[in-house]
Design a protein around this motif. Structure first.
Motif, short mmCIF file in Angstrom:
data_model
loop_
_atom_site.label_atom_id
_atom_site.label_comp_id
_atom_site.label_asym_id
_atom_site.label_seq_id
_atom_site.Cartn_x
_atom_site.Cartn_y
_atom_site.Cartn_z
N UNK A 179 144.74 45.13 4.93
CA UNK A 179 146.19 45.16 4.75
C UNK A 179 146.54 45.35 3.29
N UNK A 180 147.63 46.06 3.07
CA UNK A 180 148.19 46.22 1.73
C UNK A 180 149.34 45.23 1.59
N UNK A 181 149.23 44.34 0.61
CA UNK A 181 150.27 43.35 0.34
C UNK A 181 151.22 43.89 -0.71
N UNK A 182 152.52 43.82 -0.39
CA UNK A 182 153.56 44.25 -1.33
C UNK A 182 154.46 43.06 -1.61
N UNK A 183 154.47 42.56 -2.85
CA UNK A 183 155.26 41.39 -3.22
C UNK A 183 156.35 41.79 -4.19
N UNK A 184 157.59 41.61 -3.76
CA UNK A 184 158.75 41.83 -4.62
C UNK A 184 159.15 40.50 -5.24
N UNK A 185 159.06 40.39 -6.56
CA UNK A 185 159.47 39.19 -7.27
C UNK A 185 160.91 39.38 -7.73
N UNK A 186 161.81 38.51 -7.25
CA UNK A 186 163.22 38.63 -7.58
C UNK A 186 163.87 37.26 -7.45
N UNK A 187 165.20 37.24 -7.32
CA UNK A 187 165.91 35.98 -7.16
C UNK A 187 166.93 36.14 -6.04
N UNK A 194 170.09 35.93 -5.84
CA UNK A 194 171.31 36.66 -6.17
C UNK A 194 171.12 38.17 -6.05
N UNK A 195 169.92 38.63 -6.43
CA UNK A 195 169.66 40.07 -6.43
C UNK A 195 168.77 40.53 -5.29
N UNK A 196 168.42 39.61 -4.40
CA UNK A 196 167.45 39.92 -3.36
C UNK A 196 167.86 41.09 -2.48
N UNK A 197 169.12 41.12 -2.02
CA UNK A 197 169.54 42.18 -1.11
C UNK A 197 169.48 43.55 -1.79
N UNK A 198 169.99 43.62 -3.02
CA UNK A 198 169.96 44.90 -3.75
C UNK A 198 168.53 45.31 -4.05
N UNK A 199 167.69 44.34 -4.44
CA UNK A 199 166.30 44.66 -4.78
C UNK A 199 165.49 45.01 -3.53
N UNK A 200 165.80 44.35 -2.40
CA UNK A 200 165.13 44.69 -1.16
C UNK A 200 165.48 46.12 -0.74
N UNK A 201 166.74 46.49 -0.90
CA UNK A 201 167.15 47.86 -0.59
C UNK A 201 166.42 48.85 -1.48
N UNK A 202 166.32 48.52 -2.78
CA UNK A 202 165.57 49.37 -3.71
C UNK A 202 164.12 49.50 -3.26
N UNK A 208 166.27 28.35 -8.40
CA UNK A 208 165.72 28.97 -7.19
C UNK A 208 165.16 30.35 -7.48
N UNK A 209 164.01 30.65 -6.89
CA UNK A 209 163.45 31.99 -6.96
C UNK A 209 162.78 32.28 -5.63
N UNK A 210 162.37 33.52 -5.43
CA UNK A 210 161.73 33.87 -4.17
C UNK A 210 160.78 35.03 -4.36
N UNK A 211 159.85 35.14 -3.41
CA UNK A 211 158.96 36.29 -3.31
C UNK A 211 159.19 36.93 -1.95
N UNK A 212 159.63 38.17 -1.95
CA UNK A 212 159.84 38.92 -0.71
C UNK A 212 158.54 39.65 -0.40
N UNK A 213 157.90 39.29 0.70
CA UNK A 213 156.56 39.76 1.01
C UNK A 213 156.54 40.76 2.15
N UNK A 214 155.79 41.83 1.98
CA UNK A 214 155.53 42.79 3.06
C UNK A 214 154.04 43.05 3.12
N UNK A 215 153.46 42.90 4.32
CA UNK A 215 152.06 43.24 4.54
C UNK A 215 152.02 44.48 5.42
N UNK A 216 151.41 45.54 4.92
CA UNK A 216 151.26 46.78 5.67
C UNK A 216 149.84 46.80 6.24
N UNK A 217 149.73 46.69 7.56
CA UNK A 217 148.41 46.65 8.20
C UNK A 217 147.77 48.03 8.15
N UNK A 218 146.47 48.06 7.87
CA UNK A 218 145.72 49.31 7.76
C UNK A 218 144.55 49.29 8.75
#
Length: 297
Positions: A175-183, A185-193, A161-171
């Protein structure tokens, strides 16, 4: 031991071009402000390193990943225990007017994702296919920050399993797309980061903010939030699947499970502040570790 040497040799053949090209990337070390094109700036954390849009595109090409031409930067950690990466794109599709009033149909979007993945798998070789299994975080829009966020859960054919945590910042006009590539297990810690060390330090440049929209002159998008989410699906998946697919193909062809591929690649990236190490030294170091731990044979 022979299997280890074969594995390392395979990785060397597949990625030697990429590793050599990596020396030509114009890395920016943390502790300074960096530009995401002319759309935004980020005060880069001292423990991070940055590539601008041009170098991010070049790295993607070198590693066989998808290149959209929209890339405006990427961030990586210098900490070898961290496996996340963050990619930034900018797309000028017009202003998403009254975004907060639009209803997001998570159920229909998920079905579209699953159907799209099934169609895409028809063009992929065995070992390269992936499947959408559900929402990790259902899409939602924050009216105050003008951010659209969602995260999909995906699996490869080995049920990894893997995931992409996506954020689109409307301008103002896109829009600015921000993609966090993680897994997972680490998603919560990486999302906080991501939120505390990157997004909180991201500033859209004056004149490009969502609030700067001028209805008398600016283009209004024909797309809405649902269309934006679907449009980002293929790109987000490609950022993970592109290099993973190459590794899986060689794993099947040579009858070995190449689990060190991604870690090895990011290892090269994170050595920018360290003394360079040759491929031969990498093999010797790995063999020494294996001799200390016979269970790894």
């Amino acid at each position: 031991m022979k299997r280890l040497i074969v594995l390392m040799a395979i990785l060397f053949m597949v990625f030697s071009t990429a590793v050599n090209a990596e020396e030509d990337y114009e890395w920016i070390e943390g502790g300074t402000s960096v530009d995401l094109g002319d759309m935004a700036t980020i005060d880069l954390d001292p423990d991070f390193i940055f590539l601008d849009g041009k170098n991010t595109q070049q790295m993607a090409e070198d590693y066989g990943d998808y290149v959209s031409g929209l890339e405006i930067g990427s961030i990586f950690s210098m900490d070898e225990s961290q496996t996340w990466s963050v990619f930034f794109d900018y797309e000028e599709i017009g202003h998403i007017k009254d975004a907060a009033k639009e209803k997001i149909d998570a159920k229909a979007l998920l079905k579209s994702y699953k159907d799209g993945a099934e169609e895409d798998n028809k063009t992929r070789e065995p070992g390269e296919r992936f499947y959408v299994t559900g929402w990790d975080i259902e899409p939602h829009y924050d009216e105050e920050t003008h951010r659209l966020t969602w995260s999909l859960l995906l699996e490869d054919e080995n049920n990894v399993t893997f995931l992409n945590y996506n954020t689109l910042l409307l301008t103002r006009e896109g829009n600015i797309s921000v993609v966090l590539v993680t897994d997972p297990e680490n998603r919560e810690a990486d999302k906080k980061m991501l939120n505390e060390q990157i997004m909180s330090k991201l500033e859209v440049t004056a004149g490009n903010r969502y609030e700067d929209f001028d209805k008398s002159t600016d283009k209004v998008s024909e797309q809405g939030l649902n269309a934006l989410i679907l449009g980002g699906a293929g790109l987000a998946v490609a950022k993970k699947v592109g290099i993973l697919g190459v590794i899986l193909v060689f794993a099947k062809k040579f009858g070995v499970l190449i689990v060190a591929g991604l870690a090895a690649l990011w290892g090269f990236i994170r050595k920018k502040k360290k003394k360079p190490i040759s491929f031969e030294q990498e093999v010797v170091a790995t063999e020494e570790d294996e001799e200390k731990d016979p269970l790894n044979k």
